[in-house]
Design a protein around this motif. Structure first.
Motif, mmCIF file in Angstrom:
data_model
loop_
_atom_site.group_PDB
_atom_site.id
_atom_site.type_symbol
_atom_site.label_atom_id
_atom_site.label_comp_id
_atom_site.label_asym_id
_atom_site.label_seq_id
_atom_site.Cartn_x
_atom_site.Cartn_y
_atom_site.Cartn_z
ATOM 1 N N ALA A 92 14.614 -15.787 12.620
ATOM 2 C CA ALA A 92 14.462 -17.231 12.438
ATOM 3 C C ALA A 92 14.980 -17.675 11.078
ATOM 4 N N ASP A 93 15.428 -18.931 11.009
ATOM 5 C CA ASP A 93 15.777 -19.521 9.723
ATOM 6 C C ASP A 93 14.714 -20.514 9.272
ATOM 7 N N LEU A 94 13.816 -20.887 10.183
ATOM 8 C CA LEU A 94 12.690 -21.763 9.864
ATOM 9 C C LEU A 94 11.425 -21.216 10.513
ATOM 10 N N LEU A 95 10.321 -21.298 9.789
ATOM 11 C CA LEU A 95 9.014 -20.942 10.332
ATOM 12 C C LEU A 95 8.119 -22.165 10.219
ATOM 13 N N LEU A 96 7.519 -22.552 11.328
ATOM 14 C CA LEU A 96 6.553 -23.639 11.350
ATOM 15 C C LEU A 96 5.174 -22.997 11.406
ATOM 16 N N VAL A 97 4.364 -23.210 10.369
ATOM 17 C CA VAL A 97 3.089 -22.515 10.224
ATOM 18 C C VAL A 97 1.949 -23.528 10.281
ATOM 19 N N VAL A 98 0.975 -23.249 11.139
ATOM 20 C CA VAL A 98 -0.214 -24.090 11.260
ATOM 21 C C VAL A 98 -1.421 -23.213 10.976
ATOM 22 N N THR A 99 -2.317 -23.689 10.105
ATOM 23 C CA THR A 99 -3.504 -22.926 9.730
ATOM 24 C C THR A 99 -4.742 -23.557 10.366
ATOM 25 N N TYR A 100 -5.501 -22.717 11.061
ATOM 26 C CA TYR A 100 -6.739 -23.134 11.706
ATOM 27 C C TYR A 100 -7.921 -22.556 10.938
ATOM 28 N N LYS A 101 -9.078 -23.170 11.066
ATOM 29 C CA LYS A 101 -10.278 -22.718 10.357
ATOM 30 C C LYS A 101 -10.681 -21.319 10.792
ATOM 31 N N ASN A 102 -10.649 -21.080 12.107
ATOM 32 C CA ASN A 102 -11.050 -19.786 12.655
ATOM 33 C C ASN A 102 -10.510 -19.677 14.084
ATOM 34 N N TRP A 103 -10.767 -18.542 14.712
ATOM 35 C CA TRP A 103 -10.267 -18.325 16.070
ATOM 36 C C TRP A 103 -10.865 -19.320 17.056
ATOM 37 N N ALA A 104 -12.106 -19.728 16.844
ATOM 38 C CA ALA A 104 -12.754 -20.678 17.753
ATOM 39 C C ALA A 104 -12.036 -22.025 17.764
ATOM 40 N N ALA A 105 -11.311 -22.328 16.697
ATOM 41 C CA ALA A 105 -10.567 -23.592 16.637
ATOM 42 C C ALA A 105 -9.484 -23.657 17.707
ATOM 43 N N LEU A 106 -9.105 -22.520 18.272
ATOM 44 C CA LEU A 106 -8.092 -22.494 19.323
ATOM 45 C C LEU A 106 -8.676 -22.802 20.707
ATOM 46 N N ASP A 107 -10.010 -22.756 20.826
ATOM 47 C CA ASP A 107 -10.649 -23.105 22.097
ATOM 48 C C ASP A 107 -10.357 -24.570 22.420
ATOM 49 N N GLY A 108 -9.851 -24.833 23.593
ATOM 50 C CA GLY A 108 -9.547 -26.200 24.006
ATOM 51 C C GLY A 108 -8.280 -26.758 23.385
ATOM 52 N N ALA A 109 -7.474 -25.904 22.770
ATOM 53 C CA ALA A 109 -6.270 -26.369 22.076
ATOM 54 C C ALA A 109 -5.267 -27.028 23.019
ATOM 55 N N LEU A 110 -5.172 -26.554 24.240
ATOM 56 C CA LEU A 110 -4.208 -27.137 25.178
ATOM 57 C C LEU A 110 -4.569 -28.588 25.500
ATOM 58 N N ALA A 111 -5.824 -28.847 25.752
ATOM 59 C CA ALA A 111 -6.251 -30.224 26.039
ATOM 60 C C ALA A 111 -6.028 -31.124 24.829
#
Length: 106
Positions: free
Chosen positions: A46-65
């Protein structure tokens, strides 16, 4: 990014992608986000990385909605967001994604 399309992709990052991240940050879904430009060592890097930081793994619950709700805000609908994603294939190639965890040293 596809050769000659770096500025086009950066425009999308600086507008719609940033807007999506700011919505997530304001709602408390994410802690921070960043864009890193890197020097690829080969054609599959890659020439670019898009990085997103979440508080914890539980923050990914329901991420699709939540991402569907953000897509509705930014693009008007999930269908329009999906079409915009398909259109971006003309200016960039997704090489993959990775999930990482920061290990706090004691």
């Amino acid at each position: 990014t596809v050769d000659g399309r770096f500025d086009d992709y950066m425009n999308w990052i600086a507008t719609k992608w940033k807007m999506e991240q700011e919505i997530g940050k304001k709602a408390g879904y994410i802690l921070s986000y960043a864009v890193y430009q890197v020097q690829p060592r080969g054609p599959q890097d890659a020439d670019l990385l898009l990085v997103v930081t979440y508080k914890n793994w539980a923050a990914l619950d329901g991420a699709l909605a939540r991402s569907d709700a953000v897509a509705n805000q930014v693009d008007g609908s999930v269908v329009a967001s999906n079409q915009a994603q398909a259109d971006r294939a003309k200016i960039r190639t997704v090489l993959g994604s990775a999930t990482m965890q920061v290990l706090q040293l004691k």
